[in-house]
Design an enzyme around this catalytic site. Structure first.
Site, short mmCIF file in Angstrom:
data_model
loop_
_atom_site.label_atom_id
_atom_site.label_comp_id
_atom_site.label_asym_id
_atom_site.label_seq_id
_atom_site.Cartn_x
_atom_site.Cartn_y
_atom_site.Cartn_z
N ALA A 110 28.67 51.89 46.23
CA ALA A 110 28.45 52.65 48.03
C ALA A 110 30.28 53.56 48.57
O ALA A 110 31.22 53.32 47.42
CB ALA A 110 28.26 51.61 48.98
N PHE A 111 29.80 54.73 49.77
CA PHE A 111 30.65 55.51 49.29
C PHE A 111 32.54 54.88 49.75
O PHE A 111 33.17 55.44 49.51
CB PHE A 111 30.46 56.44 50.34
CG PHE A 111 30.68 56.50 52.21
CD1 PHE A 111 30.01 55.37 52.67
CD2 PHE A 111 31.70 57.33 52.10
CE1 PHE A 111 30.08 55.93 54.00
CE2 PHE A 111 32.92 56.44 54.01
CZ PHE A 111 32.02 56.22 54.07
N LYS A 112 32.52 53.43 50.39
CA LYS A 112 33.67 53.11 50.48
C LYS A 112 34.81 53.01 50.03
O LYS A 112 35.75 52.57 50.03
CB LYS A 112 32.85 51.76 51.25
CG LYS A 112 32.03 51.73 52.64
CD LYS A 112 33.24 51.95 53.72
CE LYS A 112 31.56 51.00 54.93
NZ LYS A 112 30.04 51.96 54.92
N ASP A 113 34.04 52.92 48.48
CA ASP A 113 35.24 52.55 47.31
C ASP A 113 35.55 54.11 47.06
O ASP A 113 37.21 54.09 46.77
CB ASP A 113 33.96 52.77 46.13
CG ASP A 113 33.38 51.89 45.58
OD1 ASP A 113 34.24 50.68 46.62
OD2 ASP A 113 32.17 51.77 45.17
N LEU A 116 38.64 53.05 49.83
CA LEU A 116 38.88 51.67 49.35
C LEU A 116 39.45 51.86 47.62
O LEU A 116 40.11 50.54 47.22
CB LEU A 116 37.94 50.39 49.87
CG LEU A 116 38.00 50.13 51.09
CD1 LEU A 116 36.58 49.67 51.80
CD2 LEU A 116 39.48 49.83 51.47
#
Ligand SMILES: *Cc1c(COP(=O)(O)O)cnc(C)c1O
Length: 499
Positions: A110-113, A116
């Site tokens: 997911a784009f949170k990677d 993060l």
């Protein structure tokens, strides 16, 4: 030029980038914002010749001005390496007349990677720069995606520990499995008996507990946050918009200086705010198209100038956008009221009191860069099916919300400006909703059966993130009541329980 960070609720607070990253949130409850947004100092043609890491450096150096070149480059190199399954890091895929910017090639799909993966390094570097000897303890409440991405980012990072609280019965089976199989001696995952709001409130309470803070200090620990309000998450998200533009230029899809539009499926308003910052840096972006699901607070806000959270919370097939308080919107409100922290503070007090506020006509004028719309559940599913039928390209539910809103925008305005759509999750993360949208016959299949069907249908390999959890042993099986969250953290840190 050095960039300092102000609190949106108190202009007198003015700190360096590394301190803002360490602190996460200002003590007055405000968010840190750059005093001014720096302009890109490389030409678009120069950027077109760069890879992802080089681009990231060119953007981040302008915001994180108290990091040395060596420090920043080391953070970038450690973050954007072969944990991404493609060297491009964020590939652009052309389908049905738009460009889908795939932000889901990291560890947790997911784009949170994107942010993060680098936040742990920015944080440990910031600690070193500020002579902090304490071990940093990251506390996170999650409704699914953030928890896993933060765990993957912080696992085995020296000088850090991470505790994630999730609602035991409030996340998808794949999301839960991703979290409870997380390796790393410094990680702890806890299912709480309550919903996401309970988890979030419990975490905030721990942050504000002065007695706990003091005891932790004595033991050599301090809390920090991996939440999307941390400036250390916002800045890395600006990079991929610059990268996408440069890629289009390099591939002769656009001319140097040509305007593009950007569409972002929005929840907490972090991702689209990063696109807005990219525009303010000088990237030729015409419209920022803000796409919501049936929790359409932002659509109503852009239309009426009134932000009103007093409404039913709808559970949708795009759960990472099921949100009624978009925290990062505060940064935009602060800006459009002329960086007036007193005024912004008033709006936020109204929001937490009556659950709503209305901006002035002049402030509304400042919103002309944005266009807001939303997609219903049916429209989201139709968009997945339509794109698959027409182009063989399979998108996830969040991306489908953005894609459906884009089609509405074109129909309404006739604007055919080249457009980048942020693709925020792999369809493998929301397999059941995606497959059901394509054909209801899939509903009878098991979760991993569906994964294999999707791989065949989309003609792509099953991502590692999914392969891993098929057989991975469960290593976290801890649960707790909401009022035992503090004791759970104390146990993890080897501290005595509360009385
Ligand atoms: C978090 C998330 C979003 C929303 O992003 P914001 O920055 O909170 O607006 C959209 N899609 C997916 C898949 C997400 O995980």
């Amino acid at each position: 030029m050095e960039v300092f960070y102000n609190s949106t609720r108190d202009n007198r607070v003015r700190i360096s980038a590394s301190k803002a990253i360490l602190q996460g949130l200002s003590e007055d409850g405000g968010l840190f914002v750059p005093e001014q947004i720096p302009a890109l100092d490389k030409s678009l043609a120069e950027l077109a010749g760069m890879d992802y890491r080089q681009t990231a450096y060119e953007v981040m150096k302008l915001f994180l001005t108290d990091f040395t070149e060596e420090e920043l480059k080391e953070c970038i190199d450690k973050a954007y390496d072969d944990k991404f399954d493609t060297q491009e890091i964020a590939p652009l895929v052309s389908a049905d007349g738009a460009y889908y910017l795939e932000l889901f090639h990291g560890k947790t799909i997911a784009f949170k990677d994107m942010a993060l993966s680098i936040l742990p390094y920015l944080l440990t570097t910031s600690a070193k720069k500020n002579h902090i000897k304490n071990e940093i303890v990251i506390l996170t409440a999650t409704s699914g995606d953030t928890g896993k991405a933060a765990l993957a980012g912080f696992a085995d990072v020296e000088g850090t520990r991470i505790v994630v609280f999730y609602p035991k019965n409030g996340v998808s089976p794949i999301q839960e499995k991703q979290m409870v199989t997380q390796k790393g001696k410094n990680t702890m995952v806890v299912g709480i008996h309550g919903n996401f709001d309970d988890a979030q409130t419990g975490v905030k309470k721990l942050f504000n507990d002065q007695k706990l803070k003091k005891e932790m200090e004595e033991k050599g620990f301090q809390f920090s946050s991996a939440n999307s309000i941390n400036i250390g998450r916002l800045v890395p998200q600006i990079c991929y918009y610059v990268y996408a533009y440069a890629k289009l230029l390099k591939n002769d899809e656009i001319k140097d200086g040509e305007m593009i539009n950007v569409v972002v499926p929005t929840g907490n308003f972090g991702n689209i705010l990063a696109a807005f910052y990219a525009k303010k840096m000088g990237l030729p972006i015409r419209k920022l198209i803000c796409a919501s699901n049936e929790n359409k607070v932002l659509f109503d806000f852009f239309n009426s100038g009134c932000y009103d959270r007093n409404r039913e919370f709808v559970l949708t097939s795009s759960p990472s956008m099921d949100i009624l308080i978009s925290s990062n919107l505060e940064r935009l409100i602060y800006r459009i009221c002329g960086n007036d922290s007193a005024k912004n503070k008033e709006f936020m007090a109204q929001l937490s009191g009556e659950g709503k506020y209305a901006i002035s006509e002049e402030m509304k004028d400042e919103l002309k860069d944005f266009y807001g719309n939303y997609a219903s559940e049916a429209e989201t599913a139709e968009e997945i099916k339509r794109l698959y039928d027409d182009c063989g390209y399979v998108i996830d539910t969040h991306t489908a919300v953005a894609s459906a809103v884009y089609r509405k925008y074109v129909k309404e305005t006739g604007d055919l400006t080249k457009t980048v759509i942020a693709s925020t999750a792999s369809p493998f993360k929301f397999t059941r909703s995606v497959m059901n949208a394509i054909d209801t016959k899939y509903d009878a299949m098991g979760d991993f059966e569906l994964v294999d069907e999707l791989a065949k249908l989309a003609n792509v390999k099953v991502p590692n993130a999914i392969e891993e959890i098929r057989t991975a042993p469960i290593v976290h099986d801890r649960q707790c009541d909401v009022d035992k969250m503090q004791d759970t953290v104390r146990e993890f840190l080897g501290m005595p329980k509360t009385l």
